[in-house]
Every structure is written in C-alpha cells, then in structure tokens.
Scaffold this active site. Structure first.
Site, short mmCIF file in Angstrom:
data_model
loop_
_atom_site.label_atom_id
_atom_site.label_comp_id
_atom_site.label_asym_id
_atom_site.label_seq_id
_atom_site.Cartn_x
_atom_site.Cartn_y
_atom_site.Cartn_z
N ASP A 107 0.83 -1.20 0.00
CA ASP A 107 0.00 0.00 0.00
C ASP A 107 0.87 1.25 0.00
OD1 ASP A 107 -2.76 1.26 0.55
OD2 ASP A 107 -1.52 2.08 2.15
N GLU B 110 13.27 -16.01 -1.63
CA GLU B 110 13.47 -17.22 -0.83
C GLU B 110 12.23 -18.11 -0.84
OE1 GLU B 110 14.74 -16.53 3.17
OE2 GLU B 110 15.96 -14.79 2.60
#
Length: 538
Positions: free
Chosen positions: A213, A255
């Site tokens: 956001d 990851e």
C-alpha cells in the site's frame, strides 16, 4: 521453513503472476459467515467455489489484520493477528490452504507507511515522552511558533485536513493520512527489521505474494522541510531511499517464491519503472489506465504508454478498472465524465446505468485481452453500480475530513449480493450489513446471474475461462490493427483479435474465421455496435 507455492521450488518463482487474473477481496464486504453483518474469512471460505468457477488465479485480500478500522483496516494494530471481526489466524491459514487446493493463490496487503495509533509501538511512544527511543520509530517533532502551537511543517494530507497532531506533552506527530495512522520512521533500522519479519511471517504461512500500500510514500526527508511545489526530490514521495528497502524485501520474496505488487502513483514513467527493476518489485498497479476516460484515443495512448514504461525493465503491465478506493466501473462509464479523479468526486452525479453497463461489459473484454496481469475488484463480475450511501451511514474518513463534500469510498464497498431471495441478498442472514444495501441489490445477486447466460457474471466466466485456456492471452505482445476512428483493434496472436467500438456508429469487423466472445449482440449484418467488444479467431 519456506513454503513454496504450487509449481515452484524454494528460491525460485514460476511466472504465473505475469499473466494472472487476480481477484480483490475486501473482507468486510465479501461474505458474512456468522451473520453479524460484517464479512469474514468464514464467508470467504464458503464462497471459494464461486471464485474457482469464475476462473481467477489468485485472491488479493485488503487488510484482514487487527485494526480499529479508522480507515477500513489500513490502520493496522498487529500484523501477526487477524481482526476478531474476520476470524483468527488458524482460519486464515485454512483459507490459504483451501484456496491453494482449488488452484487459487493468496496475496496479502502490507501498509509500510504507517500503523494504527493503537499499535503497541505508538502507544509506547506516547507513554515514553519526548526524546525517547520509542518516539524515534515515528516522526515526533516540537511545534513551531512561540509556544510550539504550530505544526512542524506544512505538508498536505493524502486525505483532506492536517498532517500533524499535537499530543499532551506538546510534541506533534506526522500522519499523511488520518490522525489514527501515525507515519513510521523508515530511517530507523527497527522499522525495517520488523517489516522484514512480517513478510517472512506471512510467506511461511503460504501466501504467494504481497501488495504494498502507498508504496512510494514511506521514506521521508529527515529534515521534514516545508512543502514546495515542484521541489526535486520530493520530501515524502518517491524518494531514492525506498529502492534499497524494496531490494531487501525482494531478497526475502525470492526465498519463498513470492511476488510483490506495488501501489505506486507516479506521473513520471521513468521513475515508476525503477520500482520494477529485476531486483525490486515484480509488478505495480497501472493507474493511468484505471483513471482513463471511455475514449478510444486516450485508451490507446494509456495502453501504449503503459507497455512502453514497462518494456525497459521487462516487467508485465497490470490492468484494473476499479478497486476499493475508486468509483465502480458501471457507474463511472455511465457519467458524462467517464474518467476518475479523487478531486472531482461529488454527491448526486447523474449516471446512465444502462449505458455504463454496456461500456463496462466491453471494457471487461478489452482489459482481459491486454498483455500482462489483470485485477478484478469484488462485485465487478456482477456489474454492481456505485451505491449512494445515506449521509448518516457513511463511515469513510475521506468524507469527514473533507467537511462532508466528498462522498467517500463506501459506495464501492457495499456488501455483495449472493442470493436474490435471501435476507440481505444472501450476504448474511441475521443482522443488517455494516453498510446498507440498495433496494435493487437482489437483482444483481450471483445466483440469479448464474442462471442467465447473458449476465455480467457469465460474461466474466467465459472470458476468464478463455483467457486461462489460451496462451495467447495474458502476458505477451500486442499488435495494433488498422481501424476507423473510435475503434480499438489489436492482435494478440495470429489467431486472436480483440476489437472494441467506442465510435458513434457500427464498426466493420476485420477478417476472421470465428466469433469467440462478444460483450453484446452484433448487428444483423455482422457489424460491431457502439460500446461493444468482441474477441475473434483470426
């Protein structure tokens, strides 16, 4: 332990996000599982079959975290817990897993610019007093003036009103949004560390991605200078410090095979593209297209500009017609001014819903045919209009901070209609929804539309089904075809053509072998009527 997504291996992502259809859920208004008038995760779980049949690839949830809801959940008090109004963490994990079992990934919302004033960090900062380590996590400053009675600077708010609030000990704190949303100090290492841990927390629970956001706002000029129009660099928008923050986030996402989409409102296309470099965000929302009027030349320019600004960094474009902040498509396209601008929102704007619906159907086929990923806001597949909320029921802070002149965003957040003949149109059975539904809401109910082959719902189902099945749609290239004024015509592959007629008169179709899907009836002579779109096999 890393939780790889379907089709991925740890440390790598597949490219599903490059051409995905992603459905935005505003949990408070999607479906009410316990009948208390507020949407919840149980309600979402019960409607997962609807989303699977619709044919979306992922769900983006606006904030479901613990929050006082001063700004619809974008005032987060705890990123590691679900607000009790929506459920709990166990239910969120079940929802993520059940959606994944249906082939639907989950994207959560992160709000890095600010937290709630009820967040433990801010409560501790208020208690600790001036000069304390706790206050350094935010932007506390003494005021100006003889007695510190004036705000530290004159920065304008992202909403109407002031950006500084004074506390009892005389210091002021910065909030670019409401006073209940104090801005974090991203120069402090603890702020960075906390957000990195929050990302890991949700990736460990199986989310596929994160929507960021107000992604261009968190970093601030440490001197907090007064605002000067045109100053470069800007004191709090698009500062260079942000890029290292997002590089560190990208390393974490990689990851887990996770992806990012940023809310980046920037007029400079070159600076916008910097956020999409290969080691930063994967995608960012395309507000140029979202705010564009229903005009062939301007839409074509918006499409060309969008593709051009993404090309240098190899990122896919995103396409969206509306979201939880923006006037619904059916209403906007039925108005004299079919563009969108927060500054022009007013009460009582006349709307031709029949015209808006016809254009929204055509816009759906246009959007779903463009190269890249597409975001679909809940209820758009039902053709919902913007609701007029009685003034005494409005809850959006944008309305109140404007002094009551801005109608706010509640009109696009009204709880969805699911079952035409059920109480509250099937949203929930016991209690009136938190926002009132218009009297005609049952006519838009999903069950009624499912039985109507000409409905907006079945148009979206058909288009999304074809988009998922045809590799020519989604990510890829676009080639414009010769067309008359007011007509958009482009080829996505040797066999797939999209034509949209925005002209006043019917348009001739290019050579084709089959009509695959049309947003409305064609003329008896095969011409494409005004405000109609069609997909063709070339």
């Amino acid at each position: 332990m890393a939780v790889p997504q379907p089709g991925t291996t740890p440390g790598h992502t597949d490219d599903w996000w490059r051409g995905a259809a992603i459905y935005q859920v505003y949990p408070r208004s999607f479906a009410d599982g316990d009948g208390d008038g507020t949407g919840d995760l149980a309600g979402v779980r019960s409607r997962l079959p609807h989303l699977a049949e619709l044919g979306v690839d992922a769900i983006w949830f606006t904030p479901w975290y613990l929050s006082p809801l001063a700004d619809g959940g974008y005032d987060v008090a705890d990123y590691r817990s679900i607000d009790p109004a929506f459920g709990d963490l166990d239910e969120a994990e079940r929802l993520i897993a059940e959606a994944r079992g249906l082939g639907i990934r989950t994207i959560v919302d992160i709000v890095p610019n600010h937290v709630s004033d009820q967040h433990p960090w801010f409560r501790a900062a208020l208690a600790a007093g001036p000069g304390s380590p706790e206050r350094k996590l935010f932007h506390f400053r003494p005021g100006r003036g003889e007695h510190g009675e004036l705000p530290p600077n004159d920065w304008p708010s992202q909403f109407s009103g002031r950006t500084w609030t004074r506390v009892e000990d005389g210091e002021w704190y910065l909030h670019l949004f409401t006073p209940q949303q104090p801005d974090l100090n991203w120069a402090h290492p603890a702020v960075r560390e906390e957000h990195e841990e929050v990302l890991r927390f949700w990736f460990e629970r199986g989310v596929a991605g994160v929507r960021i956001d107000s992604a261009a706002l968190p970093a601030k000029d440490p001197d907090l200078p007064d605002f000067v129009e045109g100053r470069d660099p800007h004191p709090y928008i698009d500062r260079d410090d942000l890029h290292e923050i997002y590089r560190s986030w990208r390393r974490i996402a990689d990851e887990y095979g996770g992806v990012f989409v940023g809310e980046v409102w920037l007029p400079d296309s070159e600076r916008f593209a910097r956020y999409l470099r290969p080691d930063e965000l994967h995608t960012a929302f395309n507000f140029t297209f979202l705010s564009c009027p229903w005009d062939a030349d301007r839409l074509r320019a918006a499409i060309d500009d969008t593709l051009a600004e993404h090309a240098p960094v190899g990122a896919p474009a995103t396409w969206v017609l509306c979201n939880h902040d923006v006037t619904r498509t059916v209403t906007r396209y039925g108005r004299r001014d079919t563009g969108f601008d927060f500054a022009t929102k007013t009460f009582g704007t006349p709307t031709d819903l029949r015209l808006g619906t016809r254009r929204a159907r055509a816009a759906a086929l246009l959007t779903l045919a463009l190269p890249g990923s597409v975001y679909l806001y809940q209820g758009e597949e039902l053709g919902l209009p913007e609701a007029e909320i009685p003034p005494d029921r409005i809850q959006d802070p944008m309305h109140f901070r404007s002094g009551g002149t801005d109608p706010g965003r509640d009109g696009c957040r009204v709880p969805l209609p699911w079952v035409a003949d059920a109480p509250y149109a099937g949203f929930g059975s016991r209690t009136e929804p938190w926002l009132p539904q218009p009297e005609d809401w049952p006519g838009y109910a999903a069950d009624r539309q499912a039985a109507d082959p000409r409905s907006m719902l079945n148009l979206y189902r058909a288009a999304l089904g074809m988009r998922r099945a045809d590799p020519a749609l989604g990510d890829g290239t676009l080639d414009w075809l010769p067309s008359d004024d007011g007509v958009l015509a482009f080829r996505r592959s040797p066999e797939l053509i999209c034509v949209v007629n925005l002209a006043d008169t019917p348009a001739a179709l290019p050579d084709h072998t089959e009509i695959l899907l049309a947003s409305g009836p064609l003329d008896t002579d095969g011409g494409l009527p005004r405000d109609t779109a069609v997909w063709l096999r070339g």
